[in-house]
Design a protein around this motif. Structure first.
Motif, short mmCIF file in Angstrom:
data_model
loop_
_atom_site.label_atom_id
_atom_site.label_comp_id
_atom_site.label_asym_id
_atom_site.label_seq_id
_atom_site.Cartn_x
_atom_site.Cartn_y
_atom_site.Cartn_z
N ALA A 40 30.87 47.72 29.15
CA ALA A 40 32.11 46.94 28.90
C ALA A 40 32.73 47.26 30.44
O ALA A 40 33.52 46.35 30.87
N GLY A 41 32.89 48.43 30.87
CA GLY A 41 33.73 48.72 32.08
C GLY A 41 33.13 47.81 33.24
O GLY A 41 33.74 47.17 34.04
N ALA A 42 31.82 47.63 33.12
CA ALA A 42 30.90 46.88 34.54
C ALA A 42 31.56 45.66 34.19
O ALA A 42 31.88 44.76 35.30
N ARG A 43 31.64 45.04 33.16
CA ARG A 43 31.81 43.62 32.91
C ARG A 43 33.53 43.27 33.33
O ARG A 43 33.62 42.51 33.94
N ALA A 44 34.38 44.36 32.99
CA ALA A 44 35.63 44.25 33.16
C ALA A 44 35.83 44.12 34.84
O ALA A 44 36.56 43.46 35.43
N PHE A 45 34.95 45.13 35.36
CA PHE A 45 34.96 45.04 36.73
C PHE A 45 34.56 43.88 37.71
O PHE A 45 35.05 43.55 38.54
N GLY A 96 37.17 53.90 34.33
CA GLY A 96 38.10 54.66 34.92
C GLY A 96 38.37 53.67 36.24
O GLY A 96 39.74 53.94 36.47
N VAL A 97 37.54 53.18 36.81
CA VAL A 97 37.83 52.26 38.07
C VAL A 97 38.97 51.49 37.75
O VAL A 97 39.92 51.48 38.69
N MET A 98 38.72 50.72 36.66
CA MET A 98 40.00 49.73 36.26
C MET A 98 41.25 50.23 36.10
O MET A 98 42.10 49.95 36.31
N GLU A 99 41.13 51.69 35.33
CA GLU A 99 42.27 52.41 35.08
C GLU A 99 43.11 52.67 36.47
O GLU A 99 44.26 52.60 36.78
N GLY A 100 42.11 53.20 37.36
CA GLY A 100 42.60 53.78 38.71
C GLY A 100 43.32 52.37 39.44
O GLY A 100 44.34 52.49 40.25
N LEU A 101 42.43 51.17 39.45
CA LEU A 101 43.39 49.87 40.09
C LEU A 101 44.31 49.40 39.53
O LEU A 101 45.42 49.02 40.10
N ALA A 102 44.55 49.74 38.18
CA ALA A 102 45.89 49.34 37.70
C ALA A 102 46.96 50.30 37.95
O ALA A 102 47.99 50.08 38.21
N GLY A 146 48.47 49.11 41.15
CA GLY A 146 49.02 47.86 40.91
C GLY A 146 48.34 46.71 41.00
O GLY A 146 48.69 45.63 41.07
N LEU A 147 46.92 46.93 41.05
CA LEU A 147 46.07 45.69 41.61
C LEU A 147 45.06 45.12 40.14
O LEU A 147 44.36 44.26 40.19
N ALA A 148 45.42 45.69 39.04
CA ALA A 148 44.66 45.32 37.94
C ALA A 148 45.53 45.59 36.76
O ALA A 148 46.55 46.44 36.67
N GLN A 149 45.21 45.07 35.40
CA GLN A 149 45.72 45.33 34.16
C GLN A 149 45.05 46.60 33.73
O GLN A 149 43.87 46.80 33.85
#
Length: 672
Positions: free
Chosen positions: A445-450, A652-658, A661-664
């Motif tokens: 799921a995280g890979a798809r979100a990335f 976790g990558v998406m959490e860090g990008l959020a 300020g670069l992602a939801q």
């Protein structure tokens, strides 16, 4: 917004500023302090810090050796020490600049929060700010205050030090994210003279406000002291206030006054060029003061000229009040970058006679409170002074014009304008680099979100992995992860770049990391250890790999050190040991890749989970340590820009990008 002002020259402390305590303690000190105080009160500003050198000098007193000084509720001065704590004149600051830069960067690294912008005053501070931007990604604004090209135009001989200063100013102009000046002359002529491509679009003209001086009045001791020096103290005064240096051209004013009997009859001359009590005079100051006293000793000037030997801050306000009673303020400088004294005079209702060279042309043109003169023409200076002194109607019009228009020089307007300039600087990260195994992989799921995030963004993306180029491509395809713009493989020993429809290794990077690397000697030295090699396909010209634990990695380091061989030893995933060329690694490869885009590691985001990610997580401006990171990253030092997130793998990558300020933010943190 958190603002940091950086000013290295002169003696900087909270109000009142000790003008003249050294030759470099002049108007720019008041500018920096007053700007910071005004910005500290501006909407959206949470903290303003002025950073300067820590100085230990018995002649100057203890104020400049205090590490932290509160100036206002949101404003403070921070003094940074180097091994050389002496007061240094501006010409001597260059020798201490590398040490100050290192200390400043260490101080930033230890700060709980980085500033959003650095405002550098003079080119030496801009060089320090550029180093901070390279390491931390903090944008910087440059205010020159005075530029060397104009000074060189006044010089009669070549000056190597001045040439070096001009080159430093050119670098500051070229590198600054914005250039903030006070006058149209600075913007249109002075900065343009450096012929830096693209500079004009980054120049902003923002006049400062009226300097804040201690309250004073006609009864102040300064006036009483001057009365004692004058035969007829009831006459109006011609007032000049400037440091006793040649460029201020005070001797020309005294010559002009001395050569005009009508002016001597109409007014007294008061030149406030004395040092602050306790101040130290340079050789240039002593020479200028000696010339002034020699000129004033002419018999026909007896009782008409006052040259007070010292002054305090309150004397300035008192003497402006005295000059307002029918007198004038005179600035005869050969060139004046701005001219804070001219707006001080306007606020006090004092007409002015000022040099036509530099900022005074803007100020007098804006306010209409006086006359401009050629500072090289003594007769013209005298004539302009007499024209105002001898014409009460003109004098009254100029005094009224100054008072009426002084609102155009407002610290409140400066604060609002400068904060708006800061807010529009581009401080976004420009390049995202991530490890693959257990960082981008491990959670479908995280890979798809990335992948979805990457498809919607234009930010360049690279992977940095311990895998080979072929294996990295296979794993990305297996996990349906996006195709990167570059591959950093084999633990940062190879940088693969797109070429046409294929890929090629970056030869420049390979050559760079080959320096100081003796692979054959390293292999021979390690052959004596009981190590288990990794498969032959994992090896490369800049890498030798083994299986083993932390003890084995320690033994490798010791063996290489005893043999005098340079290499980097990287332990990761609890069982992998990579011996790399000493200048190789993921961080080095990211720096090389970033440089191809005109960036530095400070402009990059790195994400990782294991020991072979440590160098890039330390080097990049932003770093994401995913929640499933190995124990090897437990000792990674806390620093601004480093985000330890709860989510595992790509979630976790998406959490860090959020967080950047670069992602939801992801809906849930998916654990392994």
């Amino acid at each position: 917004m958190r603002i940091l002002h950086l000013a290295l020259g002169g003696c900087l402390k909270g109000p009142p500023v000790s003008f003249g305590v050294t030759a470099d303690t002049g108007g720019h000190i008041a500018y920096v302090v007053d700007a910071a105080i005004a910005q500290g009160a501006a909407e959206g500003v949470t903290a303003v810090t002025i950073v300067t050198r820590l100085i230990e000098d018995a002649r100057l007193g203890p104020a400049y050796a205090v590490m932290e000084e509160a100036v206002a509720p949101t404003v403070a001065i921070r003094r940074i020490a180097t091994a050389d704590r002496r007061y240094l004149e501006k010409e001597a600051l260059g020798a201490d600049l590398p040490a100050f830069t290192a200390a400043f960067l260490d101080d930033l690294a230890a700060s709980p929060a980085l500033p959003d912008v650095i405002h550098a005053h003079f080119a030496d501070a801009a060089a320090v700010a550029a180093a901070a931007r390279a390491r931390f990604g903090i944008p910087y604004v440059y205010t020159p205050h005075a530029l060397g090209i104009d000074k060189r135009a006044q010089a009669d001989a070549a000056d190597a030090a001045l040439d070096a200063r001009i080159e430093a100013e050119r670098r500051a102009i070229a590198g600054a994210d914005a250039i903030l000046v006070s006058t149209a002359d600075e913007a249109d002529r002075q900065v343009a003279a450096y012929r830096v491509a693209g500079a004009a679009g980054r120049v902003h003209c923002l006049p400062p406000g009226v300097p804040h001086h201690a309250e004073g009045g006609a009864s102040h001791a300064a006036c009483a002291g001057i009365d004692a020096l004058l035969a007829n103290p009831a006459k109006p005064i011609l007032l000049a206030i400037a440091r006793p240096v040649a460029k201020k051209n005070l001797a020309a004013l005294l010559r002009a006054y001395s050569g005009c009997p009508a002016l001597i009859e109409a007014a007294n001359l008061v030149i406030l060029a004395g040092r602050h009590p306790g101040g130290s005079g340079s050789a240039e100051e002593q020479a200028v003061l000696a010339e002034l006293h020699a000129l004033a000793a002419a018999p026909h000037l007896a009782g008409c000229v006052a040259l007070p030997p010292t002054h305090g801050t309150g004397d300035v306000a008192a003497l402006y009040a005295r000059a307002a009673a029918g007198g004038l303020f005179v600035n005869p400088a050969l060139h004046e970058p701005f001219g804070l004294t001219l707006i001080e005079a306007a606020a006090a209702g004092v007409p002015v006679v000022a040099t036509a060279n530099g900022g005074p042309a803007d100020i007098v043109g804006t306010l209409g409170h006086g006359l401009l003169v050629d500072p090289h023409d003594d007769a013209a200076i005298a004539a302009a002074c007499h024209a105002l002194i001898g014409n009460p109607a003109l004098h009254a019009r100029c005094a009224a014009a100054g008072r009426a228009g002084i609102g155009r020089y407002s610290w409140g307007a400066y604060a609002a304008g400068s904060v708006d300039i800061y807010a529009h600087l581009d401080r976004r990260p420009r390049l995202f680099v991530s490890d693959i195994d257990n960082t981008l992989t491990g959670c479908p799921a995280g890979a798809r979100a990335f992948a979805e995030w990457h498809a919607a963004r234009s930010m360049p993306f690279a992977v940095a992995t311990g895998r080979s180029f072929a294996m990295a491509r296979a794993i990305l395809a297996e996990w349906r992860l996006p195709l990167p713009d570059a591959y950093i493989v084999d633990v940062g020993t190879r940088l693969m770049l797109a070429k046409g429809d294929g890929w090629e290794e970056c030869a420049d990077y390979a050559a760079a990391i080959d320096r100081d690397w003796d692979r054959a000697a390293v292999a021979a030295a390690l052959a004596r250890l009981p190590l288990r090699p990794q498969p032959a396909e994992t090896a490369g010209p800049h890498k030798i790999s083994f299986f083993g634990g932390e003890g084995d990695a320690a033994a490798i380091r010791l063996t290489l050190a005893e043999a005098g061989l340079a290499a980097r030893v990287v332990f990761s995933h609890g069982r992998l040991i990579d011996v790399l060329a000493p200048h190789a690694g993921k961080a080095a490869a990211i720096a090389a890749l970033a440089a191809r885009h005109g960036l530095s590691p400070a402009d990059c985001i790195a994400a990782g989970d294991s020991g072979n990610d440590i160098d890039m997580l330390e080097a990049c401006g932003h770093a994401i340590v995913v929640g499933n990171a190995g124990a090897e990253l437990a000792g990674l030092a806390r620093r601004p820009g480093l985000n330890r997130v709860a989510g595992h793998h790509a979630t976790g990558v998406m959490e860090g990008l959020a967080a950047i300020g670069l992602a939801q933010a992801p809906r849930t943190a998916v654990a392994a």
